[in-house]
Design a protein around this motif. Structure first.
Motif, PDB file in Angstrom:
ATOM      1  N   ALA A  69      16.263 -46.369 -72.253  1.00 32.88           N
ATOM      2  CA  ALA A  69      15.268 -46.721 -73.271  1.00 32.88           C
ATOM      3  C   ALA A  69      13.874 -46.545 -72.683  1.00 32.88           C
ATOM      4  O   ALA A  69      13.658 -46.790 -71.487  1.00 32.88           O
ATOM      5  N   THR A  70      12.950 -46.139 -73.527  1.00 35.07           N
ATOM      6  CA  THR A  70      11.548 -46.008 -73.140  1.00 35.07           C
ATOM      7  C   THR A  70      10.702 -46.887 -74.051  1.00 35.07           C
ATOM      8  O   THR A  70      10.789 -46.780 -75.276  1.00 35.07           O
ATOM      9  N   TYR A  71       9.931 -47.780 -73.437  1.00 37.36           N
ATOM     10  CA  TYR A  71       9.005 -48.661 -74.158  1.00 37.36           C
ATOM     11  C   TYR A  71       7.580 -48.164 -73.902  1.00 37.36           C
ATOM     12  O   TYR A  71       7.171 -48.012 -72.748  1.00 37.36           O
ATOM     13  N   CYS A  72       6.850 -47.924 -74.967  1.00 37.89           N
ATOM     14  CA  CYS A  72       5.459 -47.489 -74.857  1.00 37.89           C
ATOM     15  C   CYS A  72       4.556 -48.531 -75.496  1.00 37.89           C
ATOM     16  O   CYS A  72       4.830 -48.983 -76.624  1.00 37.89           O
ATOM     17  N   LYS A  73       3.506 -48.911 -74.793  1.00 37.72           N
ATOM     18  CA  LYS A  73       2.533 -49.790 -75.420  1.00 37.72           C
ATOM     19  C   LYS A  73       1.915 -49.084 -76.627  1.00 37.72           C
ATOM     20  O   LYS A  73       1.897 -47.853 -76.698  1.00 37.72           O
ATOM     21  N   ASP A  74       1.403 -49.875 -77.567  1.00 36.40           N
ATOM     22  CA  ASP A  74       0.845 -49.281 -78.777  1.00 36.40           C
ATOM     23  C   ASP A  74      -0.282 -48.298 -78.459  1.00 36.40           C
ATOM     24  O   ASP A  74      -0.463 -47.294 -79.159  1.00 36.40           O
ATOM     25  N   GLN A  75      -1.047 -48.570 -77.381  1.00 33.37           N
ATOM     26  CA  GLN A  75      -2.113 -47.647 -76.995  1.00 33.37           C
ATOM     27  C   GLN A  75      -1.580 -46.418 -76.257  1.00 33.37           C
ATOM     28  O   GLN A  75      -2.357 -45.544 -75.860  1.00 33.37           O
ATOM     29  N   ALA A  76      -0.236 -46.358 -76.078  1.00 31.03           N
ATOM     30  CA  ALA A  76       0.397 -45.185 -75.460  1.00 31.03           C
ATOM     31  C   ALA A  76       1.442 -44.577 -76.395  1.00 31.03           C
ATOM     32  O   ALA A  76       2.379 -43.915 -75.937  1.00 31.03           O
ATOM     33  N   THR A  77       1.291 -44.781 -77.692  1.00 30.96           N
ATOM     34  CA  THR A  77       2.250 -44.255 -78.671  1.00 30.96           C
ATOM     35  C   THR A  77       2.361 -42.737 -78.558  1.00 30.96           C
ATOM     36  O   THR A  77       1.355 -42.031 -78.606  1.00 30.96           O
ATOM     37  N   PRO A  78       3.579 -42.223 -78.377  1.00 32.11           N
ATOM     38  CA  PRO A  78       3.741 -40.771 -78.189  1.00 32.11           C
ATOM     39  C   PRO A  78       3.558 -39.995 -79.492  1.00 32.11           C
ATOM     40  O   PRO A  78       3.659 -40.536 -80.593  1.00 32.11           O
ATOM     41  N   PHE A  79       3.324 -38.692 -79.345  1.00 28.03           N
ATOM     42  CA  PHE A  79       3.182 -37.804 -80.494  1.00 28.03           C
ATOM     43  C   PHE A  79       4.521 -37.168 -80.868  1.00 28.03           C
ATOM     44  O   PHE A  79       4.676 -36.669 -81.988  1.00 28.03           O
ATOM     45  N   ALA A  80       5.478 -37.166 -79.951  1.00 26.07           N
ATOM     46  CA  ALA A  80       6.809 -36.609 -80.220  1.00 26.07           C
ATOM     47  C   ALA A  80       7.812 -37.347 -79.347  1.00 26.07           C
ATOM     48  O   ALA A  80       7.463 -37.867 -78.268  1.00 26.07           O
ATOM     49  N   ALA A  81       9.055 -37.412 -79.803  1.00 24.27           N
ATOM     50  CA  ALA A  81      10.105 -38.095 -79.042  1.00 24.27           C
ATOM     51  C   ALA A  81      11.466 -37.628 -79.528  1.00 24.27           C
ATOM     52  O   ALA A  81      11.641 -37.278 -80.707  1.00 24.27           O
ATOM     53  N   GLU A  82      12.437 -37.600 -78.613  1.00 25.30           N
ATOM     54  CA  GLU A  82      13.800 -37.245 -78.989  1.00 25.30           C
ATOM     55  C   GLU A  82      14.792 -37.754 -77.957  1.00 25.30           C
ATOM     56  O   GLU A  82      14.422 -38.149 -76.845  1.00 25.30           O
ATOM     57  N   GLU A  83      16.054 -37.723 -78.347  1.00 28.11           N
ATOM     58  CA  GLU A  83      17.149 -38.204 -77.501  1.00 28.11           C
ATOM     59  C   GLU A  83      17.890 -37.021 -76.897  1.00 28.11           C
ATOM     60  O   GLU A  83      18.145 -36.027 -77.576  1.00 28.11           O
ATOM     61  N   GLY A  84      18.242 -37.128 -75.611  1.00 27.17           N
ATOM     62  CA  GLY A  84      19.071 -36.117 -74.978  1.00 27.17           C
ATOM     63  C   GLY A  84      18.292 -34.944 -74.421  1.00 27.17           C
ATOM     64  O   GLY A  84      17.085 -34.799 -74.622  1.00 27.17           O
ATOM     65  N   LEU A  85      19.021 -34.062 -73.705  1.00 22.95           N
ATOM     66  CA  LEU A  85      18.429 -32.893 -73.069  1.00 22.95           C
ATOM     67  C   LEU A  85      18.747 -31.591 -73.796  1.00 22.95           C
ATOM     68  O   LEU A  85      18.073 -30.584 -73.595  1.00 22.95           O
ATOM     69  N   THR A  86      19.782 -31.592 -74.640  1.00 23.29           N
ATOM     70  CA  THR A  86      20.277 -30.338 -75.208  1.00 23.29           C
ATOM     71  C   THR A  86      19.654 -29.973 -76.542  1.00 23.29           C
ATOM     72  O   THR A  86      19.678 -28.804 -76.935  1.00 23.29           O
ATOM     73  N   GLY A  87      19.144 -30.953 -77.289  1.00 25.01           N
ATOM     74  CA  GLY A  87      18.660 -30.714 -78.639  1.00 25.01           C
ATOM     75  C   GLY A  87      19.722 -30.911 -79.695  1.00 25.01           C
ATOM     76  O   GLY A  87      19.423 -30.904 -80.899  1.00 25.01           O
ATOM     77  N   LEU A  88      20.984 -31.125 -79.284  1.00 26.26           N
ATOM     78  CA  LEU A  88      22.066 -31.308 -80.252  1.00 26.26           C
ATOM     79  C   LEU A  88      21.962 -32.636 -80.996  1.00 26.26           C
ATOM     80  O   LEU A  88      22.518 -32.785 -82.087  1.00 26.26           O
ATOM     81  N   LEU A  89      21.262 -33.608 -80.419  1.00 26.49           N
ATOM     82  CA  LEU A  89      21.138 -34.927 -81.042  1.00 26.49           C
ATOM     83  C   LEU A  89      19.864 -35.039 -81.874  1.00 26.49           C
ATOM     84  O   LEU A  89      19.560 -36.125 -82.371  1.00 26.49           O
ATOM     85  N   THR A  90      19.142 -33.946 -82.016  1.00 25.65           N
ATOM     86  CA  THR A  90      17.846 -33.974 -82.695  1.00 25.65           C
ATOM     87  C   THR A  90      17.947 -33.271 -84.043  1.00 25.65           C
ATOM     88  O   THR A  90      18.208 -32.075 -84.103  1.00 25.65           O
ATOM     89  N   SER A  91      17.734 -34.031 -85.116  1.00 27.39           N
ATOM     90  CA  SER A  91      17.738 -33.460 -86.464  1.00 27.39           C
ATOM     91  C   SER A  91      16.556 -33.986 -87.268  1.00 27.39           C
ATOM     92  O   SER A  91      16.567 -33.940 -88.485  1.00 27.39           O
TER      93      SER A  91
END
Length: 548
Positions: A69-91
């Motif tokens: 799990a990755t926790y980001c403070k609100d002032q560090a909210t990411p612009f993109a995020a996904e699970e896994g390394l392969t891209g198969l879990l990203t839809s």
């Protein structure tokens, strides 16, 4: 910008709550591994933390296993995020993309490599000396090579290869990259408590992979920056790829006894007999230009690992909205889908049954609790007959008795005993009168009938004598049974003392499969440590002999 990685060995072990643990680390981005939680077990208190946005990956095959799990403070909210390394879990939209060349992997291999919940990727925007850039954080929990399962060695190497493929693909896209987490391999002999005890230390496949993934061997910090710059320029000019730097060794190239993981079974943390397997790797340009410090935190307890932190000079530019992969968008945390646990909340018995099924705001616990106590804002009770339709009649349910009532001794009616006594006495008196008035009556018949009408005191005596006899019998049987079980279950044998310290040993059992599995043995009770440490465990060992 501060970033932290920590293998927490179970996210539900934080008794004071995850927020207190996150705040104590005082970092903008906190990456944790081995959460041991699957989506069905993820509670709102852990997933939705005030001041943070979170991103979880879970094991698909085993419960209570792996997970990051990755926790980001609100002032560090990411612009993109996904699970896994392969891209198969990203839809979903808002993914990081850039997956690299997967021709060396089969589709089945790719699916298995992402099936254990071992990677979360977030992409952030940073301000570096007035220039906005992207930095991608790859949070990984690399597999362990179980010596009893040869197939896991190959699985671990495949995971390393896939990780490198993805990291370098993102680098080529123009983003900086930070790879951090539990890599499950100590790199150099300086990173291991006792490398001489390991055969072919340098030949380990995981160490060979690290040698190729990390572009230089940092021997001297003063020349590190020159080496990084030269290597960076050479790689950019020839291949376009920039490899990675171990940030702890970049700032502490010769520090010894700097470990991040210790065995809890042997108490090895007390003697600092461990390994350094938790890392922060950064691409060489980011390491050279923007990292200002990195270190381990062995003073932080709560896991068999300790946190590792890295500090960058650039500041974060937060996204106005978390990406779609953010945990707060899961249906169970937005009121769109109720968790099973919601339906198991104990309801107020006084609330009319018809009111329980009125609509409740699923995402607001306080409002839900208030609605349950005072449905629809009305405090009055409805008549009982209004709950059911008039056309139907229901049978009145008989109150169900307590199960314990079936095990209570039956109560005896005292009045019935007294009436029986009076009847017995009347019969006895009548019998005496008959024998006096009628000499033909046999006195023996009267004598034999008399004991059946003994007094209450006599009956009590008989009962007490019977009870005492039974008690003695039970005590005798219990004593025999105790002797029998003691002869069968002898308990652990007395512990001998070790030869070096003269202290009582501890009893252990062989759990590793083989000819000795299940056998017991004694070893020194002190924590494991280097052989040169007089406070560490000595080499005393003794098998427990059979029959003792």
């Amino acid at each position: 910008m501060k970033i932290v990685t920590w293998n927490i060995n179970g996210i539900r072990t934080f008794r004071n709550g995850i927020k207190k643990a996150l705040d104590s680390l005082d970092a903008d981005i906190i990456c944790v591994q081995e959460t041991k939680v699957t989506r069905d077990l993820l509670d709102e208190r852990t997933a939705i933390v005030d001041g943070y946005n979170s991103y979880f990956s879970y094991s698909r095959g085993r419960s209570g296993y792996s997970g990051v799990a990755t926790y980001c403070k609100d002032q560090a909210t990411p612009f993109a995020a996904e699970e896994g390394l392969t891209g198969l879990l990203t839809s979903h939209d808002g993914a990081v993309r850039c997956y690299g060349d997967h021709t060396e992997f089969s589709n089945e291999e790719l699916q298995l490599l992402d099936n254990e919940g071992r990677a979360v990727i977030t992409q952030h925007k940073i301000n570096c000396e007035g220039e906005a850039r992207f930095v991608t954080v790859i949070n990984v929990y690399c597999p362990r090579a179980d010596p009893e399962k040869p197939e896991r060695k190959q699985f671990k190497l495949q995971f390393y290869k896939l990780l490198q493929c993805r990291a370098e693909a993102i680098l080529k896209s123009g983003s900086h990259v930070i790879v951090l987490g539990d890599v499950n391999t100590s790199h150099k002999p300086i990173d291991h408590c006792d490398p001489n005890e390991i055969d072919d230390f340098e030949e380990n496949p995981g160490r060979k992979w690290l040698n190729g993934f990390l572009h230089i061997d940092q021997d001297n910090h003063e020349t590190n920056e020159e080496k990084v710059e030269e290597e960076h320029e050479a790689q950019v000019n020839h291949s376009g790829a920039r490899k990675f730097v171990d940030m702890f060794r970049f700032f502490h190239p010769t520090r010894t006894n700097a470990f991040t993981c210790w065995s809890t079974m042997t108490g090895a943390r007390q003697t600092n007999y461990g390994t350094r397997i938790d890392y922060i790797f950064a691409d060489c340009q980011l390491a050279k230009e923007h990292f200002v410090g990195a270190d381990i935190m062995p003073e932080v307890e709560g896991s068999d690992h300790c946190p590792v932190w890295g500090h960058l000079s650039c500041s974060l530019i937060p996204s106005l909205k978390p990406p779609a992969f953010c945990t707060q968008y899961l249906p169970e945390f937005t009121g769109k889908q109720q968790k099973l646990s919601r339906f198991l909340v104990k309801m107020d018995q006084k609330v009319p049954q018809s009111n329980i099924f009125e609509s409740l705001p699923g995402s607001q616990e306080e409002e839900e609790r208030r609605e349950n106590l005072i449905p629809s804002g009305r405090g009055e009770k409805r008549p009982a007959e209004s709950v059911l339709p008039k056309a139907k009649k229901t049978k009145t349910a008989k109150p169900q008795g307590n199960l314990l009532a079936f095990f209570k001794p039956k109560t005896v009616n005292v009045s019935s005993i007294e009436s029986t006594d009076k009847e017995c006495k009347n019969n006895l008196n009548q019998g005496e009168m008959n024998s006096t008035q009628n000499p033909s009556v046999n006195p023996r018949a009267t004598d034999t009938a008399a004991p059946s009408c003994e007094s209450k005191e006599d009956r009590k005596t008989v009962k007490v004598d019977s009870s005492t006899s039974q008690t003695l019998t039970h005590a005798s049987d219990s004593k025999k049974g105790s002797v029998f079980w003691k002869s069968v279950l002898k308990g652990p044998p007395p512990a001998p003392s070790c030869k070096v310290h003269g202290e009582p040993c501890v009893l252990r059992t062989v759990k590793k499969e083989g000819p000795n599995v299940g056998k017991q043995f004694f070893v020194c009770a002190r924590p494991q440590g280097h052989s040169s440490n007089p406070e560490a465990r000595c080499n005393f060992f003794a098998w427990v002999e059979k029959g003792k």
